[in-house]
Structure formats: C-alpha cells, structure tokens
Design a protein around this motif. Structure first.
Motif, mmCIF file in Angstrom:
data_model
loop_
_atom_site.group_PDB
_atom_site.id
_atom_site.type_symbol
_atom_site.label_atom_id
_atom_site.label_comp_id
_atom_site.label_asym_id
_atom_site.label_seq_id
_atom_site.Cartn_x
_atom_site.Cartn_y
_atom_site.Cartn_z
ATOM 1 N N PHE A 1 0.810 -1.212 0.000
ATOM 2 C CA PHE A 1 0.000 0.000 0.000
ATOM 3 C C PHE A 1 0.851 1.273 0.000
ATOM 4 C CE2 PHE A 1 -3.637 -2.507 2.033
ATOM 5 C CZ PHE A 1 -4.522 -2.306 0.980
ATOM 6 N N ASN A 2 1.873 1.307 0.814
ATOM 7 C CA ASN A 2 2.571 2.562 1.105
ATOM 8 C C ASN A 2 3.898 2.747 0.380
ATOM 9 O OD1 ASN A 2 0.851 3.818 3.367
ATOM 10 N ND2 ASN A 2 1.120 1.714 4.044
ATOM 11 N N GLU A 3 4.528 1.658 -0.044
ATOM 12 C CA GLU A 3 5.835 1.772 -0.703
ATOM 13 C C GLU A 3 5.775 1.403 -2.179
ATOM 14 O OE1 GLU A 3 7.996 3.185 1.018
ATOM 15 O OE2 GLU A 3 7.294 2.851 3.065
ATOM 16 N N LEU A 4 4.867 0.503 -2.560
ATOM 17 C CA LEU A 4 4.841 0.001 -3.934
ATOM 18 C C LEU A 4 3.615 0.475 -4.715
ATOM 19 C CD1 LEU A 4 6.209 -3.614 -3.350
ATOM 20 C CD2 LEU A 4 7.447 -1.545 -4.029
ATOM 21 N N ILE B 1 -6.467 -5.787 13.823
ATOM 22 C CA ILE B 1 -6.338 -4.430 13.298
ATOM 23 C C ILE B 1 -5.137 -3.735 13.935
ATOM 24 C CG2 ILE B 1 -7.490 -2.198 13.048
ATOM 25 C CD1 ILE B 1 -10.151 -3.799 13.461
ATOM 26 N N GLY B 2 -4.324 -3.109 13.097
ATOM 27 C CA GLY B 2 -3.169 -2.377 13.598
ATOM 28 C C GLY B 2 -2.559 -1.526 12.509
ATOM 29 N N GLN B 3 -1.422 -0.925 12.795
ATOM 30 C CA GLN B 3 -0.726 -0.104 11.827
ATOM 31 C C GLN B 3 0.762 -0.443 11.840
ATOM 32 O OE1 GLN B 3 -0.978 4.111 12.924
ATOM 33 N NE2 GLN B 3 -1.566 3.488 14.983
ATOM 34 N N SER B 4 1.483 0.078 10.839
ATOM 35 C CA SER B 4 2.908 -0.243 10.684
ATOM 36 C C SER B 4 3.656 0.967 10.155
ATOM 37 C CB SER B 4 3.093 -1.420 9.718
ATOM 38 O OG SER B 4 2.433 -2.581 10.167
ATOM 39 N N VAL B 5 4.982 0.945 10.315
ATOM 40 C CA VAL B 5 5.833 2.006 9.773
ATOM 41 C C VAL B 5 7.063 1.368 9.132
ATOM 42 C CG1 VAL B 5 5.084 3.802 11.376
ATOM 43 C CG2 VAL B 5 6.981 2.317 12.000
ATOM 44 N N THR B 6 7.480 1.907 7.987
ATOM 45 C CA THR B 6 8.716 1.474 7.329
ATOM 46 C C THR B 6 9.898 2.159 8.005
ATOM 47 O OG1 THR B 6 7.554 1.241 5.225
ATOM 48 C CG2 THR B 6 9.964 1.335 5.142
ATOM 49 N N VAL B 7 10.920 1.376 8.360
ATOM 50 C CA VAL B 7 12.100 1.954 9.006
ATOM 51 C C VAL B 7 13.362 1.824 8.159
ATOM 52 C CG1 VAL B 7 11.193 1.714 11.347
ATOM 53 C CG2 VAL B 7 12.477 -0.180 10.356
ATOM 54 N N ILE B 8 13.407 0.868 7.224
ATOM 55 C CA ILE B 8 14.574 0.696 6.348
ATOM 56 C C ILE B 8 14.081 0.321 4.957
ATOM 57 C CG2 ILE B 8 16.705 -0.586 5.891
ATOM 58 C CD1 ILE B 8 16.853 -1.236 8.867
ATOM 59 N N GLU B 9 14.683 0.909 3.941
ATOM 60 C CA GLU B 9 14.458 0.508 2.551
ATOM 61 C C GLU B 9 15.800 0.343 1.890
ATOM 62 O OE1 GLU B 9 12.388 2.116 -1.608
ATOM 63 O OE2 GLU B 9 12.110 3.222 0.282
ATOM 64 N N GLY B 10 15.990 -0.786 1.177
ATOM 65 C CA GLY B 10 17.269 -0.988 0.540
ATOM 66 C C GLY B 10 17.272 -2.187 -0.383
ATOM 67 N N GLN B 11 18.445 -2.805 -0.540
ATOM 68 C CA GLN B 11 18.613 -3.966 -1.394
ATOM 69 C C GLN B 11 19.386 -5.045 -0.652
ATOM 70 O OE1 GLN B 11 20.635 -2.173 -4.798
ATOM 71 N NE2 GLN B 11 18.742 -2.253 -5.980
#
Length: 272
Positions: free
Chosen positions: A85-88, A259-269
């Motif tokens: 939903f949030n990154e792609l 039901i809950g929520q999330s946060v992205t903390v790292i993006e990479g390869q």
C-alpha cells in the motif's frame, strides 16, 4: 550479483521502535527454499516475508523465522500489506495473500489508515497445567488451552510483565498441532492499562525466544477471550521489553479480524 528489494517494517507500531520487526522482500518468483531460509537467518528478525505477484490484487506469501518456515505470521502479513500500500503504490481497497497452510488471507485498508487482517480463528481446547510447564514459565497459570500455541492464563497483567521464563526448558514443552511444533507459548491475563487483555509470546520452538507482536497468537487469543468473557471485540496489548504493541481483534465466526498499523524503518537492497 543479484540485488533484491528489501524493506524492514515495524508492524503493530505507530512509530519506529515499537511493535515487531519484519523484513519484506518482493520477488518475481520464490527462490529455492534453502536460499529463502538463509536470507531470513541473515536478516535475523522474527520474520522475513516473501511476496510474489499472482494476479490483480493477489500475491503469494511465505514467512520464515531465522530457523524455520511457519504456517502463519500475522505481523509480517500486516507488514507485507503496508509495503504494498505505502511503498509500492497499490491503490486498491484490499490485498489478497495466498498461503500454503493458512489459505487466502486478506488485508483491508480502513478509512483511518489502519490495516485490518482477516485470519483463520484457531481451534482451542482446554489442557492441563503441568508442574514442568509452570516451572519453565516461572509461575503457575490458572488455566490453559492447547492449539497452535499453548495458551496460559494468569490472574493479573503484572504477573505477565514479571514472567521470567526458561526458554530452553520451554522449547520441548506444550502441545503439538498439525502445523505448529511444541515450544510456542502465549501467556495472558485480562486487563491492563486501557486494554482488555495483556499478553506475552515465547516461541523457542520456532527459533524465537520472545516475540514482540504476534498476529497469529491473537488469532487464538480472540476465541479464548470470547470463551472466557463473552467479548467478540477485544483491545490487546502485547508486552515486550523496550517495545510493546497494541492491536484490536474481532471474532467473526471462524475468522478473526486483527487491526493495527505499521511504519517502514529501512528501505534498501539485499545482495546475493
């Protein structure tokens, strides 16, 4: 060298350093099982989830701890949906995940931005509290249930927070189920600060001494709470030193909404 997209997400968290860490890796196709397991061991968080597209709004999903593949992981499912939903850029209302042992799971984006997972409710049955289990947990539960986890009920949330368990002893204790090994324990008590139930999860049988936030456990806790209190909707807090996680559950027949929520903390390869 092969470079694979990689996201680390704090699931069941409103900000970084809460909830449970999951590594999410979108792939075109699943890599060999030994490679998937090796990547999960290298990531060394409680779960690494791999998602592969399988049609419009549908992805195949598998979950690995650093030690084993598991039949269901709620927090990494929530995190996978968060990434889509949030990154792609997925802009649909709901995502469907096809899994090997838990069937089709769906995650819906609510109007307030939280995510609602639809998970199978685990079957529960009462089991005895043995001296061996009480000793390994460091306190005697007042009641227990078997199923995917050995669910141990205590009298107060303070007892849950104070548990000092023997992980090595727990590893070979508990109930065997068709899909889950022994050594997976959910310990809970009614009440807590602003919630209906407080719990902790210990999974040495799956290679995790203690898990910070566990969706699959709440798919068992929901029917237990309905049996104990008559409540179908329950507010939950999963305690963990330095982190902690809040979520809500709603039992609907043989399904549980978590039901809950999330946060992205790292993006990479990830480089192979």
């Amino acid at each position: 060298m092969t470079k694979l997209p990689f996201y680390q997400v704090d699931a069941f968290a409103s900000k970084p350093f809460e909830g449970n860490q999951a590594c999410i890796m979108p792939l075109d196709d699943f890599l060999p099982d030994e490679t998937l397991q090796a990547i999960a061991a290298e990531n060394n968080v409680s779960e690494t989830a791999y998602i592969v597209p399988a049609g419009e709004g549908v992805w195949k999903l598998r979950w690995f701890t650093p030690a084993v593949e598991v039949p269901l992981c709620g927090h990494a499912t929530l995190a996978s949906a968060h990434v889509l939903f949030n990154e792609l850029g997925f802009d649909g209302e709901a995502i469907a995940f096809d899994t090997v042992k838990s069937g089709r799971l769906t995650v819906r984006r609510l109007k307030d931005g939280r995510l609602e997972m639809d998970l199978p409710a685990y079957r529960i049955f009462e089991v005895p509290v043995t001296d061996e289990i009480a000793s390994a947990l460091g306190a005697r539960p007042v009641k227990a249930w078997g199923g995917a986890y050995y669910a141990a009920m205590f009298e107060t949330p303070d007892q849950i927070i104070a548990l000092d368990v023997d992980h090595a002893a727990l590893k070979d204790l508990g109930e065997d189920s068709a899909d889950w090994p022994r050594g997976n324990f959910g310990c809970f008590a009614r009440g807590g600060e602003g919630v209906d139930v407080t719990s902790r999860v210990f999974g040495p049988g799956s290679g995790i001494d203690e898990d910070p936030a566990t969706g699959s456990w709440h798919a068992m806790l929901a029917p237990i709470m309905q049996a104990v209190t008559g409540q179908d909707a329950v507010s939950c807090y999963q305690a963990y030193p330095g982190r902690g996680a809040h979520m809500e559950t709603r039992l609907e027949g043989d399904r549980v909404k978590v039901i809950g929520q999330s946060v992205t903390v790292i993006e990479g390869q990830f480089t192979l």
